[in-house]
Structure formats: C-alpha cells, structure tokens
Design an enzyme around this catalytic site. Structure first.
Site, PDB file in Angstrom:
ATOM      1  N   GLY A  33       0.806  -1.213   0.000  1.00 47.46           N
ATOM      2  CA  GLY A  33       0.000   0.000   0.000  1.00 47.46           C
ATOM      3  C   GLY A  33       0.835   1.258   0.000  1.00 47.46           C
ATOM      4  O   GLY A  33       0.502   2.231   0.678  1.00 47.46           O
ATOM      5  N   SER A  48      -3.284   0.776  14.422  1.00 49.09           N
ATOM      6  CA  SER A  48      -4.036   2.032  14.505  1.00 49.09           C
ATOM      7  C   SER A  48      -4.521   2.241  15.929  1.00 49.09           C
ATOM      8  O   SER A  48      -4.789   1.267  16.645  1.00 49.09           O
ATOM      9  CB  SER A  48      -5.244   1.982  13.566  1.00 49.09           C
ATOM     10  OG  SER A  48      -6.148   3.035  13.830  1.00 49.09           O
ATOM     11  N   TYR A  64     -12.566  -2.173  10.795  1.00 41.23           N
ATOM     12  CA  TYR A  64     -11.203  -1.642  10.847  1.00 41.23           C
ATOM     13  C   TYR A  64     -10.576  -1.850  12.222  1.00 41.23           C
ATOM     14  O   TYR A  64      -9.429  -2.299  12.341  1.00 41.23           O
ATOM     15  CB  TYR A  64     -11.247  -0.162  10.483  1.00 41.23           C
ATOM     16  CG  TYR A  64      -9.931   0.556  10.499  1.00 41.23           C
ATOM     17  CD1 TYR A  64      -9.003   0.380   9.469  1.00 41.23           C
ATOM     18  CD2 TYR A  64      -9.613   1.454  11.519  1.00 41.23           C
ATOM     19  CE1 TYR A  64      -7.799   1.068   9.474  1.00 41.23           C
ATOM     20  CE2 TYR A  64      -8.421   2.145  11.528  1.00 41.23           C
ATOM     21  CZ  TYR A  64      -7.517   1.956  10.507  1.00 41.23           C
ATOM     22  OH  TYR A  64      -6.322   2.645  10.507  1.00 41.23           O
ATOM     23  N   LYS A  69      -7.305  -4.150  13.051  1.00 43.69           N
ATOM     24  CA  LYS A  69      -6.093  -3.565  13.625  1.00 43.69           C
ATOM     25  C   LYS A  69      -5.765  -4.161  14.988  1.00 43.69           C
ATOM     26  O   LYS A  69      -4.591  -4.326  15.343  1.00 43.69           O
ATOM     27  CB  LYS A  69      -6.247  -2.046  13.719  1.00 43.69           C
ATOM     28  CG  LYS A  69      -6.249  -1.339  12.368  1.00 43.69           C
ATOM     29  CD  LYS A  69      -4.970  -1.585  11.582  1.00 43.69           C
ATOM     30  CE  LYS A  69      -4.864  -0.681  10.375  1.00 43.69           C
ATOM     31  NZ  LYS A  69      -3.637  -0.939   9.578  1.00 43.69           N
TER      32      LYS A  69
END
Length: 303
Positions: free
Chosen positions: A12, A142, A155, A159
């Site tokens: 990414g 995160s 998400y 994480k």
C-alpha cells in the site's frame, strides 16, 4: 540511520503513509518494492523514489490473498536477491455503524488489513527463515485497534488482530532473529482531515506552510506523514535488533509505547463466583474503576 544493502517491501505504498515509509527507507539506503492496486500509482511512486536518488521497483497487486503476497516477495528476490524488511501498510476503509455495516463492508476490510498482513508476513517469514540471517516485520496498526472507534467495527477489529499477531509472531520468529512489531501511527492524511477538530488546522497549515500548533503535535500526537516515518526506519535497522513484540505509537512530537492487555484488578472467592456474588462485589471491587473505551476526543485549545 543506514539501511544500505537491505531490501524492503512496503504494501500500500503508492500514496499517503505507505509512500512516506517507502521514501524514508529508500533515503536511508534500502531498495524498496512499492505496491498499490493501481499500476499508474505504482509507477508514479517508483519514479518519485528514483528521482530522489533511491532504488525501487513496483508490483501492482491487491493485497489480501496468497498469490499477491508471493508476487511481492518474489519481486524482491528476483530484482534484488533477498528480503530483509516487510512493512504491511495496505488498507481500506468501509466505515459504518454496526447496524448498517454489510457483510461485504466487514469482509473487504478484514481481507485487506488482517488477511493481507497475514499472507504477506507468512510469505516474508518463509523467505527470511530460508536466508537464515534475520529480518524485520513491521505491521501497521491504529489507535482504533488499541481503543476502538465509532463506526469502525471492521477496521478496529482488524487492527486489534494485527497487534495480537505481532505479539504471537515475535514469539514464533525469535529463534530466526526476525523481529515483529506493530506501529501505531497518527498523521495528517485524507482520513484525519475528516475529523472536525483537526480539519481547520490541517487546512491552515497546508495553506500557509506553518507547522501544526503545539496542541495538535504534542497533546493529540498528530503531525505530518514525515513525522511517523522515522519509527519505521528505526525498526528496519540493526539498531532495533532487540526490539520485538511491541506496539509503538508515533505522531507529531509524540512517541509512545502502548501497554499490552493485562489484568487490572483481580478478586478471589473460595468455590468460584456465582452471578449474585459478582453483582455484590462489582461496584466496590472489580468494577470500581472500569476501563475507558474509544479514541479520546482531541484536546480543545484555550481560546
């Protein structure tokens, strides 16, 4: 920090934080495999790194499944002869509150973040173990995974899983001298620009070229992409050979070591706990100081 002779993959890395990591590793002397879903974005990132004096190649691929992971590791070995560092940065967002989140919203985010980290790390670990001289797995986490965040079931879960995998793999790969750490970055990106408390100051900083104010950089731990790249460069280096199994936060002027989950309060009763006994004990015992949850609201500067 010198990384001469090291070969790194950054998933990414066509834009945003990933591109920042790739640029920093290349500037320190590593050769870099750049990855993004869009071939044009990959070419632009490779050109950006080479124009700055670095060395890079690109692999357009959708991170998540095993063939993509094997293509990335294969490109590192084919073009540069080995693999020393993997940074698992690739990710997407599909934010919805629980009752509106679809199966696809959940599955797509988990596939890219969690499964993508797993497949890429597995392929990298196999190669590093074959080489026999150690390596670095740097997994991007995160604050949402550490504390939870509204609208980010998928998400935050992914994480949190990444942080757990870092601790597990640190145990499994220690004998091979492969360190595994989770980085918890906070930076001014397209995502943080949507946070109402941050959006005006980020826009003003970008318009004027002035640094973000101290309350943002220190208290909120939010800065530029370049502010977070030093941690990745450090973890990729020989100086971090003894650092493994950690979750490390960075952003703005702030560097932090996150604690691992641990028992906070413990109580005992002979013969075990009934529901009634728990209810009686909870208010003044185990539950007297409950843990917080959710990412704290940004501090509000004094006017």
């Amino acid at each position: 920090m010198e990384l001469d002779g090291k070969v790194a993959i950054v998933t990414g890395s066509g834009r945003g934080l990933g591109l920042g990591y790739a640029r920093a590793l290349a500037a320190a002397g590593a050769v870099v495999v750049v990855n993004d879903l869009d071939p044009a974005v990959v070419r632009a990132a490779v050109d950006d790194i080479t124009k700055a004096g670095g060395t890079a190649t690109g692999v357009p691929a959708a991170v998540g499944d095993t063939p993509a992971a094997e293509r990335l590791v294969g490109a590192a070995v084919r073009d540069f002869g080995r693999l020393d560092v993997l940074v698992t940065n690739a990710g997407i967002l599909r934010d919805r509150v629980l009752w509106k989140m679809t199966d696809d919203d959940f599955d797509e985010v988990v596939r890219v973040h969690l499964r993508g980290t797993f497949t890429c790390a597995r392929a990298a670990a196999i190669r590093m173990r074959e080489q026999g001289d150690g390596g670095r797995l740097i997994l991007v986490g995160s604050p949402a995974g550490q504390r939870g965040n509204f609208g980010q079931t998928n998400y935050a879960a992914a994480k949190a899983g990444i942080a757990a995998m870092a601790r597990t793999w640190a145990l499994e790969l220690a004998k091979a001298r492969i360190t595994v750490n989770a980085v918890v970055p906070v930076a001014a990106t397209e995502m943080t620009r949507t946070i109402p408390a941050f959006a005006p100051v980020i826009e003003e900083s970008e318009r004027t070229g002035r640094p973000l104010p101290a309350w943002v950089r220190r208290d909120a731990g939010l800065g530029t992409v370049d502010d977070v790249t030093g941690l990745v460069t450090f973890l990729a280096s020989d100086a971090a050979a003894g650092v493994t199994g950690q979750a490390i936060g960075i952003g703005g002027d702030r560097l932090a070591l996150w604690s691992h989950p641990a028992e906070k309060t413990v109580a005992f009763t002979d013969g075990g706990w009934t529901a009634e006994a728990i209810a009686a004990q909870w208010p003044a015992g185990i539950g007297a100081e409950p843990e917080t949850y959710g990412i704290p609201a940004p501090p509000v500067p004094e006017s």
